[in-house]
Design a protein around this motif. Structure first.
Motif, PDB file in Angstrom:
ATOM      1  N   SER A 226       0.840  -1.204   0.000  1.00 38.36           N
ATOM      2  CA  SER A 226       0.000   0.000   0.000  1.00 38.36           C
ATOM      3  C   SER A 226       0.876   1.256   0.000  1.00 38.36           C
ATOM      4  CB  SER A 226      -0.858  -0.042   1.268  1.00 38.36           C
ATOM      5  OG  SER A 226      -1.637   1.105   1.360  1.00 38.36           O
TER       6      SER A 226
ATOM      7  N   SER B  43      -4.073   3.003   1.536  1.00 41.87           N
ATOM      8  CA  SER B  43      -5.058   2.952   2.630  1.00 41.87           C
ATOM      9  C   SER B  43      -6.033   4.107   2.547  1.00 41.87           C
ATOM     10  CB  SER B  43      -4.369   3.045   3.990  1.00 41.87           C
ATOM     11  OG  SER B  43      -3.432   2.043   4.177  1.00 41.87           O
TER      12      SER B  43
ATOM     13  N   LYS C 257      -1.604  -5.426   9.167  1.00 43.82           N
ATOM     14  CA  LYS C 257      -0.220  -4.970   8.994  1.00 43.82           C
ATOM     15  C   LYS C 257       0.112  -4.190  10.264  1.00 43.82           C
ATOM     16  CE  LYS C 257       2.320  -2.226   5.623  1.00 43.82           C
ATOM     17  NZ  LYS C 257       2.065  -1.285   4.520  1.00 43.82           N
TER      18      LYS C 257
ATOM     19  N   SER D  88      12.559   3.690   2.219  1.00 45.72           N
ATOM     20  CA  SER D  88      13.478   2.859   2.992  1.00 45.72           C
ATOM     21  C   SER D  88      14.795   2.694   2.245  1.00 45.72           C
ATOM     22  CB  SER D  88      12.857   1.476   3.244  1.00 45.72           C
ATOM     23  OG  SER D  88      12.725   0.772   2.025  1.00 45.72           O
TER      24      SER D  88
ATOM     25  N   THR E  33       7.569  -6.702   5.281  1.00 50.70           N
ATOM     26  CA  THR E  33       7.736  -5.466   4.523  1.00 50.70           C
ATOM     27  C   THR E  33       8.789  -4.614   5.219  1.00 50.70           C
ATOM     28  OG1 THR E  33       6.577  -3.568   3.547  1.00 50.70           O
ATOM     29  CG2 THR E  33       5.847  -4.239   5.724  1.00 50.70           C
TER      30      THR E  33
ATOM     31  N   GLY F 147      12.360  -2.392   3.554  1.00 50.38           N
ATOM     32  CA  GLY F 147      13.752  -2.570   3.127  1.00 50.38           C
ATOM     33  C   GLY F 147      13.969  -3.684   2.119  1.00 50.38           C
TER      34      GLY F 147
ATOM     35  N   ALA G   1       7.406  -1.374  -1.417  1.00 47.92           N
ATOM     36  CA  ALA G   1       6.909  -0.042  -1.793  1.00 47.92           C
ATOM     37  C   ALA G   1       8.062   0.841  -2.284  1.00 47.92           C
ATOM     38  CB  ALA G   1       6.194   0.618  -0.617  1.00 47.92           C
ATOM     39  N   SER G   2       9.074   1.083  -1.438  1.00 48.09           N
ATOM     40  CA  SER G   2      10.132   2.042  -1.772  1.00 48.09           C
ATOM     41  C   SER G   2      10.815   1.714  -3.096  1.00 48.09           C
ATOM     42  CB  SER G   2      11.176   2.099  -0.653  1.00 48.09           C
ATOM     43  OG  SER G   2      10.593   2.657   0.501  1.00 48.09           O
TER      44      SER G   2
END
Ligand code: FMN
Length: 327
Positions: free
Chosen positions: A21, A46, A169, A217, A243, A245, A266-267
């Motif tokens: 997300s 979210s 999460k 991250s 999640t 890194g 994500a990052s």
């Protein structure tokens, strides 16, 4: 070619790489690109109850005092909330009509009534699963017991109103993480993702001010969730994902070996775009071919604390290192 399919959110996923997300998963076109790149599932950005509340405050500050009577405010609160939910539900229906990749909605609420309201509507809109983005920052105004109870109460309420799989999460801010995670995993949820990443403060010594650190991250940030994946994966009654890194194939493989059923990224999507998912899928498959593994289950969790009986996951002191080194 190796089979990299797995199971998370109570769903069969074609890949263990899940688009986490973020604002990258808040627009239909972007979500479809992540699906095309090979994501196992996509967790939509979210919907935050708090964000809706802030929007309400901003709107009200632009209006005159004539509109400060409680009935008008209630009406206005209702309109803004409905508008935000409507947009979110449209995102779900849009992407669901254009991809077969599982679409997971994500909710962060403050009041228990809104968790339930949002969850129900999200299920009606056709989301394949629901992730509760849950965190309470520890404060002296509360207690560990009260904070933990919030998690159990919210999960129970949501599970009562939806049939789609529900996962959570969480952050690592618990007094006794293994105990709480084990109990949470027994509530009927389909999965737990560890750990959400938050804005963190730093200090600028030049301006002597408190500043915020990097939003994205770094590839070294995986160490904390890796330890806890190794410890928790064998003791939870539901699937575990990780999640924070996870930027490379090597790191994703470490989590799979430690026992995560999947990883959420994500990052790396901000830094590299959706092709990061294609790269990681191929990297996992190539590594499996090289090692002679046909399915993820052939090696998934083989280095967890429970399976490998290694004490390394719980080692916290550096005594051996300092005992051997001289300057
Ligand atoms: C810009 C940005 C926005 C995010 N928004 C959300 C969100 O709306 N909901 C959520 O659960 N996590 C959100 N996250 C957290 C990510 O889903 C992810 O769990 C976290 O960033 C750690 O993964 P990473 O190291 O791959 O970035 C966001 C992260 C970033 C960088």
């Amino acid at each position: 070619m190796a089979n990299i399919s797995t199971r998370f959110f109570g769903l069969e996923l074609r890949s263990p790489i899940i688009a986490a997300s973020s604002s990258m998963t808040g627009h239909a076109e972007q979500v479809l690109k992540l699906a095309e790149a090979g994501a196992g599932a996509i967790v939509l950005k979210s919907i935050f109850e708090e964000e809706i509340y802030h929007e309400l405050q901003e709107e009200l500050s632009l209006r005159d005092n004539l509109h400060s009577d409680p009935e008008y405010l209630d009406y206005f609160d209702y309109v803004i909330k409905e508008d935000n939910i409507r947009k979110y539900l449209k995102l779900i229906t849009d992407v669901k009509s254009r991809t077969t990749v599982p679409v997971v909605a994500s909710v962060n609420c403050v009041s228990s009534s809104d968790w339930v309201l949002f969850a129900r509507k999200i299920e009606e809109a056709g989301a394949d699963a629901l992730e509760l983005n849950m965190y309470l920052y520890p404060k002296t105004s509360s207690t560990a017991e009260n904070d933990e109870q919030f998690y159990f109460d919210t999960i129970n309420r949501v599970l009562q109103v939806v049939k789609i799989p529900v996962s959570i999460k969480i952050s690592h801010y618990f007094t006794n993480l293994p105990d709480v995670v084990q109990k949470l995993s027994q509530t009927g949820i389909a999965g737990i993702t560890i750990f959400n990443r938050f804005y963190s403060p730093d200090i600028d010594i030049h301006s002597q001010t408190v500043v915020l650190t990097e939003v994205l991250s770094s590839p070294h940030d995986y160490i904390l969730p890796l330890r806890w994946t190794g410890i928790l994966s064998g003791i939870t009654s539901c699937d575990l994902a990780a999640t924070t890194g996870i930027h490379t194939t090597e790191t994703a493989l470490k989590f799979l070996l430690a026992g995560a059923a999947a990883v959420q990224v994500a990052s790396v999507l901000y830094k590299e775009g959706p092709s990061a998912i294609t790269r990681m899928n191929k990297g996992i498959s190539d590594w499996m071919d090289e090692k002679g593994y046909e399915n993820l289950s052939d090696f998934n969790g083989s280095l967890s604390q429970t399976t490998s009986s290694t004490q390394a996951w719980e080692r916290v002191q550096f005594m051996k290192y300092f005992g051997e080194k001289t300057f």
